[in-house]
Design a protein around this motif. Structure first.
Motif, PDB file in Angstrom:
ATOM      1  N   THR A   7       0.827  -1.195   0.000  1.00 37.97           N
ATOM      2  CA  THR A   7       0.000   0.000   0.000  1.00 37.97           C
ATOM      3  C   THR A   7       0.865   1.250   0.000  1.00 37.97           C
ATOM      4  N   PRO A   8       0.633   2.197  -0.903  1.00 36.03           N
ATOM      5  CA  PRO A   8       1.428   3.427  -0.918  1.00 36.03           C
ATOM      6  C   PRO A   8       1.168   4.287   0.315  1.00 36.03           C
ATOM      7  N   MET A   9       2.131   5.132   0.637  1.00 39.57           N
ATOM      8  CA  MET A   9       2.021   6.018   1.790  1.00 39.57           C
ATOM      9  C   MET A   9       1.046   7.150   1.494  1.00 39.57           C
ATOM     10  N   THR A  10       0.497   7.733   2.554  1.00 37.93           N
ATOM     11  CA  THR A  10      -0.383   8.891   2.430  1.00 37.93           C
ATOM     12  C   THR A  10       0.323  10.095   3.047  1.00 37.93           C
ATOM     13  N   ASP A  11      -0.417  11.198   3.184  1.00 37.64           N
ATOM     14  CA  ASP A  11       0.148  12.380   3.828  1.00 37.64           C
ATOM     15  C   ASP A  11      -0.207  12.441   5.311  1.00 37.64           C
ATOM     16  N   ASP A  12      -0.712  11.330   5.867  1.00 41.88           N
ATOM     17  CA  ASP A  12      -1.078  11.277   7.285  1.00 41.88           C
ATOM     18  C   ASP A  12      -0.229  10.211   7.969  1.00 41.88           C
ATOM     19  N   PRO A  13       0.765  10.616   8.755  1.00 43.28           N
ATOM     20  CA  PRO A  13       1.664   9.633   9.377  1.00 43.28           C
ATOM     21  C   PRO A  13       0.951   8.628  10.277  1.00 43.28           C
ATOM     22  N   LEU A  14      -0.114   9.052  10.962  1.00 45.11           N
ATOM     23  CA  LEU A  14      -0.825   8.135  11.840  1.00 45.11           C
ATOM     24  C   LEU A  14      -1.550   7.067  11.026  1.00 45.11           C
ATOM     25  N   VAL A  15      -2.208   7.471   9.962  1.00 52.22           N
ATOM     26  CA  VAL A  15      -2.874   6.509   9.080  1.00 52.22           C
ATOM     27  C   VAL A  15      -1.857   5.524   8.510  1.00 52.22           C
ATOM     28  N   GLY A 144     -10.525   1.253   0.118  1.00 50.39           N
ATOM     29  CA  GLY A 144     -10.981   2.592   0.440  1.00 50.39           C
ATOM     30  C   GLY A 144     -10.869   2.876   1.916  1.00 50.39           C
ATOM     31  N   ARG A 145     -11.160   4.108   2.269  1.00 47.05           N
ATOM     32  CA  ARG A 145     -11.144   4.551   3.657  1.00 47.05           C
ATOM     33  C   ARG A 145     -12.562   4.539   4.196  1.00 47.05           C
ATOM     34  N   ILE A 146     -12.720   4.191   5.451  1.00 41.61           N
ATOM     35  CA  ILE A 146     -14.057   4.142   6.034  1.00 41.61           C
ATOM     36  C   ILE A 146     -14.619   5.539   6.250  1.00 41.61           C
ATOM     37  N   GLU A 147     -13.784   6.560   6.120  1.00 42.76           N
ATOM     38  CA  GLU A 147     -14.259   7.948   6.194  1.00 42.76           C
ATOM     39  C   GLU A 147     -14.858   8.417   4.871  1.00 42.76           C
ATOM     40  N   ALA A 148     -14.695   7.634   3.809  1.00 35.13           N
ATOM     41  CA  ALA A 148     -15.228   7.971   2.485  1.00 35.13           C
ATOM     42  C   ALA A 148     -15.562   6.668   1.778  1.00 35.13           C
ATOM     43  N   ILE A 149     -16.671   6.065   2.147  1.00 33.93           N
ATOM     44  CA  ILE A 149     -17.034   4.725   1.675  1.00 33.93           C
ATOM     45  C   ILE A 149     -17.351   4.745   0.181  1.00 33.93           C
ATOM     46  N   ILE A 165     -13.530   1.079  13.879  1.00 33.97           N
ATOM     47  CA  ILE A 165     -13.899   2.496  13.937  1.00 33.97           C
ATOM     48  C   ILE A 165     -12.995   3.251  14.905  1.00 33.97           C
ATOM     49  N   ASN A 166     -12.569   2.585  15.989  1.00 28.95           N
ATOM     50  CA  ASN A 166     -11.667   3.243  16.935  1.00 28.95           C
ATOM     51  C   ASN A 166     -10.330   3.619  16.298  1.00 28.95           C
ATOM     52  N   LEU A 167      -9.978   2.995  15.168  1.00 28.11           N
ATOM     53  CA  LEU A 167      -8.714   3.279  14.497  1.00 28.11           C
ATOM     54  C   LEU A 167      -8.795   4.479  13.564  1.00 28.11           C
ATOM     55  N   SER A 168      -9.976   5.006  13.333  1.00 27.89           N
ATOM     56  CA  SER A 168     -10.126   6.148  12.442  1.00 27.89           C
ATOM     57  C   SER A 168      -9.636   7.430  13.110  1.00 27.89           C
ATOM     58  N   THR A 169      -9.068   8.309  12.312  1.00 29.52           N
ATOM     59  CA  THR A 169      -8.661   9.617  12.820  1.00 29.52           C
ATOM     60  C   THR A 169      -9.779  10.649  12.688  1.00 29.52           C
ATOM     61  N   ASP A 170     -10.908  10.276  12.076  1.00 25.04           N
ATOM     62  CA  ASP A 170     -12.056  11.173  11.931  1.00 25.04           C
ATOM     63  C   ASP A 170     -13.337  10.350  12.092  1.00 25.04           C
ATOM     64  N   VAL A 268     -20.443  17.475  15.175  1.00 27.38           N
ATOM     65  CA  VAL A 268     -20.234  16.903  16.507  1.00 27.38           C
ATOM     66  C   VAL A 268     -18.739  16.862  16.768  1.00 27.38           C
ATOM     67  N   GLU A 269     -18.346  17.209  17.977  1.00 27.86           N
ATOM     68  CA  GLU A 269     -16.932  17.179  18.338  1.00 27.86           C
ATOM     69  C   GLU A 269     -16.619  15.849  19.015  1.00 27.86           C
ATOM     70  N   LEU A 270     -15.845  15.041  18.316  1.00 23.69           N
ATOM     71  CA  LEU A 270     -15.358  13.788  18.872  1.00 23.69           C
ATOM     72  C   LEU A 270     -13.836  13.896  18.987  1.00 23.69           C
ATOM     73  N   PRO A 271     -13.232  13.257  19.981  1.00 27.54           N
ATOM     74  CA  PRO A 271     -11.797  13.439  20.210  1.00 27.54           C
ATOM     75  C   PRO A 271     -10.958  13.080  18.989  1.00 27.54           C
ATOM     76  N   ALA A 272     -10.002  13.948  18.684  1.00 29.93           N
ATOM     77  CA  ALA A 272      -9.023  13.676  17.641  1.00 29.93           C
ATOM     78  C   ALA A 272      -7.781  13.070  18.282  1.00 29.93           C
ATOM     79  N   PRO A 273      -7.005  12.305  17.521  1.00 28.78           N
ATOM     80  CA  PRO A 273      -5.775  11.729  18.082  1.00 28.78           C
ATOM     81  C   PRO A 273      -4.854  12.807  18.648  1.00 28.78           C
ATOM     82  N   LEU A 274      -4.308  12.566  19.821  1.00 25.37           N
ATOM     83  CA  LEU A 274      -3.429  13.527  20.464  1.00 25.37           C
ATOM     84  C   LEU A 274      -2.022  13.448  19.875  1.00 25.37           C
ATOM     85  N   PRO A 275      -1.333  14.580  19.779  1.00 28.47           N
ATOM     86  CA  PRO A 275       0.056  14.555  19.283  1.00 28.47           C
ATOM     87  C   PRO A 275       0.932  13.681  20.181  1.00 28.47           C
ATOM     88  N   GLY A 276       1.763  12.871  19.559  1.00 29.70           N
ATOM     89  CA  GLY A 276       2.713  12.076  20.316  1.00 29.70           C
ATOM     90  C   GLY A 276       2.155  10.831  20.975  1.00 29.70           C
TER      91      GLY A 276
END
Length: 292
Positions: A7-15, A144-149, A165-170, A268-276
């Motif tokens: 799988t090629p890399m994306t611009d999101d290091p966490l993903v 595909g990404r579950i954020e854009a089915i 779903i817990n692994l999603s960043t959004d 809706v505001e759901l927690p985003a991944p914390l830095p580090g």
């Protein structure tokens, strides 16, 4: 060594880190690495298995390819709680090695259909091989990404997922997409890791890794708020077993009402991944949370 697509890399290091973690899991299963089964059978504080193949009964596992069973890294068995019916169309978010897609295909029968969606080429290759070995003809695995089915609006009867779903960043985007692709009256029945309401995102981050399904978990209240914000109803979040200190495997159910429109979706505001935050645990042994 099994040759797989990469799988090629994306611009999101966490993903990318999460994707690499599960690509390694796919390779381990196909190459029958010594730790492949151990990774899928992580156990929690009680010593009982809380992730992996042990959460499926023998009847479910019977007749499935060994690689599909070994690649099960989830926290439940969503096909057992989704009440799948003959002729329905099912979508599995984060389908991995394909175990839940193959089980869904059995339940909906030849007049039904089961889609699997995954972002990792290595897992998709593994799942397609498993489907071919199982002789399943009413399945399709899409990248595909579950954020854009990559499915049309109102195209599936049931959305399932197993500890993804817990692994999603959004997560707000994921839940909005679930609402979009469900048909009126359609339902969501997923397994996921859920945190106690009194654990802050920072406290969750220090109790386990992100790729290990702990640091990115929503709380019970946040899950309900997220589903309510996208207009789903009959929301129920039911814990099934402890997977760590303040974390639980849970069944999340919801229904898309008949009169739903996209206007029903609210911010809706759901927690985003914390830095580090820790992405991958340093080791995975019994009693250590977050090793799915």
């Amino acid at each position: 060594m099994t040759e797989l697509l990469t799988t090629p890399m994306t611009d999101d290091p966490l993903v990318d880190a999460v994707r690499a973690h599960y690509a390694d899991a796919a390779r381990a299963v196909l190459d029958r690495a010594p730790d492949a089964a151990d990774a899928a059978a992580c156990c929690g504080p009680s010593g009982d298995a809380v992730f992996g193949e042990a959460l499926y009964d023998e009847l479910d596992r019977a007749g499935l390819p060994d690689a599909a069973v070994l690649a099960s890294l989830g926290c439940g068995n969503p096909t057992a709680v989704a009440e799948l019916r003959e002729g329905e169309t099912v979508l599995d978010l984060g389908s991995g090695g394909g175990i839940d897609v193959l089980l869904s295909a059995r339940r909906v029968g030849p007049t039904g259909f089961a889609y699997g969606l995954d972002m990792t080429d290595e897992m998709l290759e593994l799942a397609r091989r498993n489907a071919a070995e199982a002789g399943a003809t009413n399945v399709e695995f899409r990248k595909g990404r579950i954020e854009a089915i990559p499915l049309a609006e109102a195209s599936v009867d049931v959305v399932i997922s197993n500890c993804v779903i817990n692994l999603s960043t959004d997560k707000a985007a994921v839940l909005a997409e679930v609402a979009r692709v469900l048909r009126p009256g359609g339902r969501m029945g997923v397994s996921d890791v859920v945190a106690d309401d009194d654990l802050t995102p920072a406290e969750r981050a220090i109790r386990g890794s992100f790729a290990g399904c702990i640091a990115g978990a929503l709380s019970f209240a946040e899950y309900r708020a997220g589903l309510d914000a996208v207009g789903l109803t009959d929301v129920v979040v039911t814990p099934t077993h402890a997977v760590g200190d303040g974390f639980y495997g849970a069944i999340i159910r919801a229904t898309k009402p008949a009169g739903w429109t996209a206007d029903a979706i609210r911010p809706v505001e759901l927690p985003a991944p914390l830095p580090g935050l820790p992405v991958v645990a340093g080791s995975c042994g019994c009693g250590e949370a977050g090793c799915c």
